[in-house]
Design an enzyme around this catalytic site. Structure first.
Site, PDB file in Angstrom:
ATOM      1  N   ASP A 240       0.851  -1.188   0.000  1.00 16.36           N
ATOM      2  CA  ASP A 240       0.000   0.000   0.000  1.00 16.36           C
ATOM      3  C   ASP A 240       0.891   1.243   0.000  1.00 16.36           C
ATOM      4  O   ASP A 240       1.956   1.248   0.637  1.00 16.36           O
ATOM      5  CB  ASP A 240      -0.873  -0.025   1.254  1.00 16.36           C
ATOM      6  CG  ASP A 240      -2.013   0.965   1.142  1.00 16.36           C
ATOM      7  OD1 ASP A 240      -3.150   0.514   0.928  1.00 16.36           O
ATOM      8  OD2 ASP A 240      -1.747   2.190   1.255  1.00 16.36           O
TER       9      ASP A 240
ATOM     10  N   TYR B  18     -14.198  12.959  -5.307  1.00 24.36           N
ATOM     11  CA  TYR B  18     -13.217  12.272  -6.157  1.00 24.36           C
ATOM     12  C   TYR B  18     -12.441  13.286  -7.002  1.00 24.36           C
ATOM     13  O   TYR B  18     -11.205  13.285  -7.027  1.00 24.36           O
ATOM     14  CB  TYR B  18     -13.934  11.257  -7.067  1.00 24.36           C
ATOM     15  CG  TYR B  18     -13.068  10.755  -8.182  1.00 24.36           C
ATOM     16  CD1 TYR B  18     -11.957   9.960  -7.920  1.00 24.36           C
ATOM     17  CD2 TYR B  18     -13.340  11.094  -9.511  1.00 24.36           C
ATOM     18  CE1 TYR B  18     -11.137   9.518  -8.956  1.00 24.36           C
ATOM     19  CE2 TYR B  18     -12.530  10.651 -10.549  1.00 24.36           C
ATOM     20  CZ  TYR B  18     -11.425   9.867 -10.264  1.00 24.36           C
ATOM     21  OH  TYR B  18     -10.614   9.442 -11.280  1.00 24.36           O
TER      22      TYR B  18
ATOM     23  N   LYS C  74      -8.219  14.510  -6.877  1.00 23.32           N
ATOM     24  CA  LYS C  74      -7.290  14.555  -8.012  1.00 23.32           C
ATOM     25  C   LYS C  74      -6.742  15.977  -8.216  1.00 23.32           C
ATOM     26  O   LYS C  74      -5.570  16.161  -8.556  1.00 23.32           O
ATOM     27  CB  LYS C  74      -8.002  14.063  -9.273  1.00 23.32           C
ATOM     28  CG  LYS C  74      -8.347  12.573  -9.238  1.00 23.32           C
ATOM     29  CD  LYS C  74      -7.108  11.717  -9.435  1.00 23.32           C
ATOM     30  CE  LYS C  74      -7.426  10.244  -9.518  1.00 23.32           C
ATOM     31  NZ  LYS C  74      -6.276   9.421  -9.873  1.00 23.32           N
TER      32      LYS C  74
ATOM     33  N   ARG D 109     -28.793  10.499 -13.702  1.00 24.26           N
ATOM     34  CA  ARG D 109     -27.919  10.169 -12.568  1.00 24.26           C
ATOM     35  C   ARG D 109     -27.362  11.487 -12.039  1.00 24.26           C
ATOM     36  O   ARG D 109     -26.808  12.275 -12.828  1.00 24.26           O
ATOM     37  CB  ARG D 109     -26.790   9.253 -13.064  1.00 24.26           C
ATOM     38  CG  ARG D 109     -25.906   8.698 -11.974  1.00 24.26           C
ATOM     39  CD  ARG D 109     -24.937   7.661 -12.513  1.00 24.26           C
ATOM     40  NE  ARG D 109     -23.929   8.217 -13.416  1.00 24.26           N
ATOM     41  CZ  ARG D 109     -22.938   7.516 -13.960  1.00 24.26           C
ATOM     42  NH1 ARG D 109     -22.818   6.221 -13.716  1.00 24.26           N
ATOM     43  NH2 ARG D 109     -22.070   8.084 -14.766  1.00 24.26           N
TER      44      ARG D 109
HETATM   45  N1  UDP Z   1     -24.811   5.643 -18.103  1.00 27.17           N
HETATM   46  C1  UDP Z   1     -26.083   5.109 -18.317  1.00 27.17           C
HETATM   47  N2  UDP Z   1     -26.360   3.896 -17.742  1.00 27.17           N
HETATM   48  C2  UDP Z   1     -25.447   3.200 -16.994  1.00 27.17           C
HETATM   49  C3  UDP Z   1     -24.159   3.750 -16.803  1.00 27.17           C
HETATM   50  C4  UDP Z   1     -23.875   4.985 -17.378  1.00 27.17           C
HETATM   51  O1  UDP Z   1     -26.936   5.701 -18.961  1.00 27.17           O
HETATM   52  O2  UDP Z   1     -25.790   2.117 -16.497  1.00 27.17           O
HETATM   53  C5  UDP Z   1     -24.483   6.943 -18.707  1.00 27.17           C
HETATM   54  C6  UDP Z   1     -24.050   7.986 -17.676  1.00 27.17           C
HETATM   55  O3  UDP Z   1     -25.169   8.681 -17.193  1.00 27.17           O
HETATM   56  C7  UDP Z   1     -23.118   8.873 -18.502  1.00 27.17           C
HETATM   57  C8  UDP Z   1     -22.537   7.906 -19.552  1.00 27.17           C
HETATM   58  O4  UDP Z   1     -23.385   6.764 -19.550  1.00 27.17           O
HETATM   59  O5  UDP Z   1     -23.859   9.837 -19.197  1.00 27.17           O
HETATM   60  C9  UDP Z   1     -21.125   7.460 -19.205  1.00 27.17           C
HETATM   61  O6  UDP Z   1     -21.116   7.002 -17.870  1.00 27.17           O
HETATM   62  P1  UDP Z   1     -19.895   6.209 -17.243  1.00 27.17           P
HETATM   63  O7  UDP Z   1     -20.282   5.840 -15.835  1.00 27.17           O
HETATM   64  O8  UDP Z   1     -19.479   5.114 -18.155  1.00 27.17           O
HETATM   65  O9  UDP Z   1     -18.699   7.268 -17.228  1.00 27.17           O
HETATM   66  P2  UDP Z   1     -18.608   8.742 -16.604  1.00 27.17           P
HETATM   67  O10 UDP Z   1     -18.934   9.674 -17.735  1.00 27.17           O
HETATM   68  O11 UDP Z   1     -19.553   8.837 -15.460  1.00 27.17           O
HETATM   69  O12 UDP Z   1     -17.185   8.852 -16.197  1.00 27.17           O
END
Ligand code: UDP
Length: 333
Positions: free
Chosen positions: A50, A140, A144, A280
């Site tokens: 780690d 997150y 970074k 989301r």
């Molecule tokens: N997304 C979706 N369904 C899922 C997972 C992701 O519609 O089950 C959408 C999410 O809202 C975003 C895009 O896909 O607009 C990419 O999401 P991901 O989590 O792959 O990467 P992020 O852009 O969050 O880094």
């Protein structure tokens, strides 16, 4: 060069490790295997430790006469970083400071750091240039950004060279299907869609169809993991004291969620049923990179500019390893 690769058993780190070794560099991985996979690293290259174990890291650096660090190790679940920020600040920030202390103690002065477009927060302009204001909207992204700032200060004070590479959406898998994406839990769009195609899930949730985009779904810039890896290699080979690069790594091509799903259908021949749900929280409508600086500074450009090729490579991996690295019995104990 002799390179210490932290998080080299993870998704991007394992691809970068392979490209380092294939290009004549010597490398050793330090990974605590919290999320990394032993099977993603040749056994003689992996040290399970780690970053908080500063003396261990320091002695590894001395023993292997390390010249430079590629730092991938981090927790990267945005949602979890909101509910458990302590875990993220401790692991990502304190862990990195411990790594930087070990570099100071051993006089290692080059580091390529895995940063993210999440440091920008909600973009004011798209494509996003590298000098866009950084205002993360989750812990997150803040972890970074804090590290980027620490690197800038350390580089200035201690005469280091560094590159903070801000990835957009890492995707795809090694061409031969032997390395790929294996997260638990899986939250990313492409692997989830491919798991539906494999029959491991009934449907894919489509998060939001009322965004101000042409088809109502979010637009992202999907950059192939091997293109990220070659950008790391190019940065490493060009680093010298005084270099302070903060560079976007993307293709510059925006692809909507619906386009991803359609392409996954075409590549797999599976219907991939979807259920349209609420947005989301925290998803910006559009994230696309302006990577002109990376093209110039690193003399690099992505090889995968057609999303279909990227998804085909991911499909080769998922098809051959439906259970991820648990199917790579040749390398596990
Ligand atoms: N997304 C979706 N369904 C899922 C997972 C992701 O519609 O089950 C959408 C999410 O809202 C975003 C895009 O896909 O607009 C990419 O999401 P991901 O989590 O792959 O990467 P992020 O852009 O969050 O880094």
């Amino acid at each position: 060069m002799r390179v210490l690769v932290t998080g080299g058993a993870g998704y991007v780190g394992s691809h970068a490790l392979r490209i380092l070794l294939n290009n004549g560099h010597d490398a050793v991985v330090v990974d605590n295997l919290a999320f990394g996979h032993q099977a993603a690293v040749p056994p003689d290259r992996l040290i399970v430790a780690d970053l908080m174990e500063r003396e261990t890291i320091e002695s590894i650096m001395r023993r292997h006469k390390i010249d430079a660090v590629m730092h991938f190790a981090a927790f990267a679940f945005v949602g979890e970083s909101v509910t458990n920020p302590a875990k993220y600040y401790r692991n990502n920030v304190v862990g990195t400071l411990s790594l930087l202390d070990a570099m100071l103690a051993t006089d290692v002065r080059k580091i390529v750091f895995s940063s993210t477009c999440a440091t920008y927060g909600l973009p004011q302009t798209v494509p996003i240039p590298d000098d866009h204001p950084q205002a993360p909207i989750n812990p997150y992204g803040f972890t970074k950004l804090v590290i980027e700032q620490a690197l800038a200060d350390y580089a200035h004070a201690y005469d280091w060279g560094y590159a903070a590479l801000r990835y957009f959406n890492a995707s795809g898998a090694a061409d031969d299907g032997s390395l790929g994406e294996d997260h638990t839990p899986e939250t990313h769009l492409i692997p989830l869609a491919l798991q539906v195609a494999l029959g491991q899930r009934d449907h894919l949730k489509l998060f939001g169809t009322d965004y101000p985009t042409p088809d109502g779904t979010c637009i992202r810039d999907y950059i192939h993991v091997d293109d990220l890896a070659t950008a790391h290699l190019a940065a490493l080979e060009r680093l010298e004291p005084g270099v302070a690069w903060k560079l976007n790594l993307g293709t510059g091509v925006g692809v909507s969620v619906r386009e991803i799903i359609e392409t996954c259908r075409a590549v797999t021949g599976h219907a991939i049923p979807t259920i349209e749900t609420e947005r989301r929280p925290g998803d910006p409508p559009e994230l696309v990179a302006n990577s002109q600086q990376a093209f110039r500074q690193l003399d690099w450009e992505p090889r995968y500019t057609d999303i279909r090729q990227t998804i085909e490579s991911a499909w080769r991996w998922h098809h051959a390893h439906p259970n991820g690295y648990a199917d790579s019995a040749d390398r596990t104990e």
